[in-house]
Design a protein around this motif. Structure first.
Motif, mmCIF file in Angstrom:
data_model
loop_
_atom_site.group_PDB
_atom_site.id
_atom_site.type_symbol
_atom_site.label_atom_id
_atom_site.label_comp_id
_atom_site.label_asym_id
_atom_site.label_seq_id
_atom_site.Cartn_x
_atom_site.Cartn_y
_atom_site.Cartn_z
ATOM 1 N N ARG A 114 -46.893 -58.725 -1.614
ATOM 2 C CA ARG A 114 -47.978 -59.531 -1.880
ATOM 3 C C ARG A 114 -47.472 -60.726 -0.846
ATOM 4 O O ARG A 114 -46.456 -61.741 -1.132
ATOM 5 C CB ARG A 114 -48.329 -60.127 -2.765
ATOM 6 C CG ARG A 114 -49.667 -60.955 -3.048
ATOM 7 C CD ARG A 114 -50.006 -61.511 -4.205
ATOM 8 N NE ARG A 114 -49.264 -62.749 -4.586
ATOM 9 C CZ ARG A 114 -49.417 -63.505 -5.763
ATOM 10 N NH1 ARG A 114 -50.525 -63.291 -6.599
ATOM 11 N NH2 ARG A 114 -48.653 -64.559 -5.963
ATOM 12 N N SER B 40 -48.673 -64.698 0.636
ATOM 13 C CA SER B 40 -49.276 -65.878 0.183
ATOM 14 C C SER B 40 -49.415 -66.981 1.505
ATOM 15 O O SER B 40 -48.561 -66.825 2.458
ATOM 16 C CB SER B 40 -48.798 -66.510 -0.965
ATOM 17 O OG SER B 40 -48.831 -65.764 -2.091
ATOM 18 N N TYR C 15 -54.225 -64.662 0.092
ATOM 19 C CA TYR C 15 -53.246 -63.657 -0.176
ATOM 20 C C TYR C 15 -53.352 -62.336 0.703
ATOM 21 O O TYR C 15 -54.676 -62.086 1.160
ATOM 22 C CB TYR C 15 -53.164 -63.134 -1.529
ATOM 23 C CG TYR C 15 -53.057 -64.429 -2.563
ATOM 24 C CD1 TYR C 15 -54.075 -65.029 -3.209
ATOM 25 C CD2 TYR C 15 -51.772 -64.779 -2.834
ATOM 26 C CE1 TYR C 15 -53.969 -66.009 -3.864
ATOM 27 C CE2 TYR C 15 -51.584 -65.747 -3.607
ATOM 28 C CZ TYR C 15 -52.658 -66.498 -4.265
ATOM 29 O OH TYR C 15 -52.538 -67.562 -5.233
ATOM 30 N N HIS D 236 -52.459 -58.344 -0.080
ATOM 31 C CA HIS D 236 -51.728 -57.700 -0.962
ATOM 32 C C HIS D 236 -51.633 -56.392 -0.063
ATOM 33 O O HIS D 236 -52.589 -55.563 0.256
ATOM 34 C CB HIS D 236 -52.768 -57.112 -2.228
ATOM 35 C CG HIS D 236 -53.197 -58.470 -2.964
ATOM 36 N ND1 HIS D 236 -52.654 -59.137 -4.144
ATOM 37 C CD2 HIS D 236 -54.176 -59.285 -2.825
ATOM 38 C CE1 HIS D 236 -53.113 -59.828 -4.620
ATOM 39 N NE2 HIS D 236 -54.267 -60.383 -3.595
#
Length: 115
Positions: free
Chosen positions: A19, A21, A78, A80
């Motif tokens: 993930r 950020s 984000y 993912h």
């Protein structure tokens, strides 16, 4: 002025997940937020982004595997990433376009996928 700081990159085995950020400084609102990637010897290309009205767009190569999300209160977007493939390896950059027309990029975070 907007500063973008990415994090979350690293080394992962094929089939794994990460993930990413991206935290944005300041108070300006954004008309677009997204993630791009650039592999060695290749041009930077779009991976996923939010457009006006909340629409999301994904590169064909990541559809069904990657998902973009955001937390407006944290000014964070984000990425993912799941079912990672060696060909996903690249430097991933966050980018925003502000409501006053400015375009900003983060410094990038490296994603390495081992086979």
């Amino acid at each position: 002025q907007v500063q973008l700081v990415e994090s979350g990159g690293g080394l992962v085995q094929a089939g794994g997940s990460l993930r990413l950020s991206c935290v944005a400084s300041g108070t300006l609102s954004f008309t677009a937020m997204g993630w791009y990637c650039q592999a060695p010897g290749k041009q930077r290309e779009s991976v996923a982004d939010f457009r006006s009205g909340g629409r999301t767009n994904y590169a064909d190569s990541v559809k069904g595997r990657f998902a973009i999300s955001r937390n407006n209160a944290k000014r964070t977007v984000y990425l993912h990433m799941s079912s990672l493939k060696p060909e996903d390896a690249a430097v991933y950059y966050c980018s925003v376009i502000t409501t006053v027309g400015g375009s900003y990029w983060g410094q990038g975070t490296q994603v390495t996928v081992s086979s």
